[in-house]
Design an enzyme around this catalytic site. Structure first.
Site: not given
Length: 604
Positions: A100, A206, A210, A237, A279
């Site tokens: 990440d 993305c 998240y 998040y 993803e």
């Protein structure tokens, strides 16, 4: 089930019947209706996810809804389920953080390139703020890395799935998009703006994914228990700050796309979809050092195991109830025969009488169904499922269903339907999104020993077989009622095989009884109505698709627990040792789509 016949005469051909009948009710209204059954027809207007969104909804929001399947597949990956449960091994999380960090560095660089391409001061400022937020996110990751004493440069390599996404993102931000000129060759500032829009199109999914996962995980945290090892990650998040960043990314994408052509918007849609698929690959590629609850078939041994999938048909697999289609065919056939009636044709009522008769049968069914449901409910809610009491209650419902079918037969409304017309209508039945693909993946998977059985109240099995045949599915076993024909014309009689909840569970048991080898059966039943209850409870795993109010009401009163599938899996993952899936008596899992069923059973 209420019969909803179109108020205007049917003027279309049978080939186009399903898509052109102006049905006045939506699928959602049917799902919430208490009179849920397929004995009496109900026509439902097929609505795609995109069609259900207001036309003024922004581009990013529309794409998120359209590609929701990919978000579900990401959420159901073993890594994400373990992360949500809190039992993810620290080695896996360390590896993920390293990936990440690489990911976020690429994001920061892509934002910088997008800012250079934007020609609007507000857009430049917005993209700059998003870049700062990505850098702040990097600081959080770095603090986590320090807590664990991890040297990213030395200890962990970047896996191919991560590289594939970052290469895709940076190529897009550099203008290297199929059919689009690179930044060095751009002629005007306006063309540069397109690159900014394309870049945001590759980043927005993305960010939204998240934000979505963060909210999902936060909802599963016990507020009284602060021991979740990855709570800091979840809080980040699910925070208002990150949610705002995701929304800001989408708003910028919408603004940058306003002046683009349809062809250019298609490019953004492709980029968005590609990012969503990457993803899935990213989460799927994360290494695990523990047994996982998903996918269900991961340890399947073809020599020792058998997967037996059972499914209802009407409104479980389809968006249009088969009885409604048969009713419309009957009315259309009658209207045609009135114009040109051969002497040897089966005598039948007029199209006007047919429509009136269907309306009467529908009204009677709806009223009687409500009374029947009310009469079978226990006076007090049971705390624990009593299967025998539920079975006795559903025997009363079964008698009601059979009498309703008898009234339909005696009315003569099914006389005169042509077999070829029925098959053509079946070919144009509209399936729930993802349903055919799931069954195709099941029956064509050489690594699975699997059988699929469809148990349906449908009056005409030929309609079901034709519908599945149009989807390339010939391997499914259909258990339904059948029309009787003189040559190719329906006599109005039905060969009764599956009319009621008791008939369904009897067929379910007989199918399993005939599996007489030494393989271990894992049974799954997917349904949407009260008629499926007994089968769902007898299966190892019962899955409810949709939101039938009568199903929930009956089930809840008899002590059945309805558990959303993803939270249920997260809970089981916390307790999971490996190869110990134990069904919970009286528990049914609920899903909103076939994507959840697919992701749970088969994985990506």
């Amino acid at each position: 089930m209420r019969l909803l016949i179109s108020p205007n005469p049917i003027k279309t051909s049978l080939v186009n019947l399903i898509s052109t009948i102006p049905f006045p009710y939506s699928l959602r209204s049917c799902r919430l209706d208490s009179a849920r059954r397929s004995s009496i027809p109900m026509a439902i207007a097929p609505k795609s996810a995109m069609a259900s969104v207001d036309t003024e909804t922004g581009l990013a929001k529309r794409f998120w809804i359209k590609f929701r399947r990919e978000s579900i597949f990401s959420m159901y990956t073993p890594f994400v389920v373990c992360l949500a449960s809190g039992d993810l091994k620290i080695e896996s999380f360390r590896h993920y953080i390293a990936q990440d960090v690489h990911f976020l560095r690429a994001f920061a660089q892509a934002y910088e390139l997008a800012e250079e391409c934007a020609d609007d001061d507000d857009a430049k400022l917005g993209i700059s703020e998003l870049r700062k937020a990505a850098l702040e996110e990097l600081k959080m990751h770095n603090s986590l890395v320090k807590e664990w004493g991890l040297d990213l440069a030395k200890e962990i390599s970047i896996n191919p799935a991560t590289v594939k996404y970052t290469d895709f993102l940076l190529a897009t931000a550099s203008g290297k998009v199929e059919g689009v000129k690179g930044p060095g060759k751009l002629a005007t500032p306006f063309e540069k703006t397109k690159i900014a829009a394309y870049t945001l199109g590759a980043m927005a999914p993305c960010m939204r994914l998240y934000a979505f996962l963060g909210k999902q995980f936060l909802g599963l945290l016990d507020p009284k228990d602060g021991t979740h090892p990855y709570q800091k990650w979840i809080e980040n998040y699910s925070s208002e700050g990150f949610q705002a960043s995701a929304l800001q990314t989408e708003d910028l994408l919408d603004k940058l796309s306003v002046s683009l052509t349809g062809e250019e918007l298609d490019v953004i849609e492709k980029l968005y979809h590609q990012a969503m698929k990457l993803e899935i690959d990213f989460f799927s590629a994360q290494p695990l050092f523990q047994p996982t609850i998903v996918p269900l078939t991961k340890g399947h041994n073809t020599a020792e195991d058998r997967l037996v999938i059972f499914s209802d048909f009407d409104l479980t697999c389809t968006v249009v109830d088969s009885s409604a289609i048969l009713a419309e065919i009957a009315i259309l056939t009658a209207a045609k025969s009135e114009q040109n009636q051969p002497e040897d044709q089966i005598v039948r009522m007029s199209s006007a009488d047919l429509r009136n008769t269907w309306g009467f049968l529908s009204k009677q069914y709806t009223e009687d169904y409500e009374q029947c449901i009310e009469s079978i409910l226990p006076s007090e809610r049971l705390e624990v499922l009593d299967f025998s009491k539920l079975s006795v209650a559903l025997e009363q419902l079964s008698e009601f269903e059979k009498k309703a079918n008898d009234r339909v037969i005696e009315s003569g409304v099914l006389k005169g339907l042509n077999l070829e017309d029925i098959k053509r209508a079946g070919e144009h039945m509209i399936f729930q999104d993802g349903c055919p693909n799931f069954f195709q993946r099941i029956v064509k998977n050489e690594n699975l020993n699997a059988n699929v059985h469809v148990l349906s109240y449908c009056w005409c099995g030929d309609l079901i077989r034709s519908a599945f045949l149009s989807a390339g599915l010939t391997e499914l076993n259909v258990h339904a009622n059948e029309f009787t024909f003189e040559e190719s014309t329906a006599t109005g009689e039905i060969v009764k095989k599956v009319e009621s909840p008791t008939d369904k569970v009897r067929a379910f048991r007989n199918i399993l009884k005939n599996c007489n080898d030494d393989r271990k059966n894992l049974t799954i039943y997917i349904g949407d109505s009260v008629g499926d209850l007994l089968c769902m409870l007898e299966a190892d795993i019962g899955i409810v698709i949709g939101s039938s109010s009568s199903l929930r009401r009956v089930g809840t009163q008899f002590g059945i627990s309805f558990v959303p599938l993803f939270p249920g899996l997260v809970k089981k993952q916390k307790e999971y040792i490996g190869n110990n899936w134990k069904p919970l008596p009286g528990v049914l899992y609920t899903v909103d789509s076939w994507a959840e069923v697919h992701a749970f059973i088969l994985g990506c």
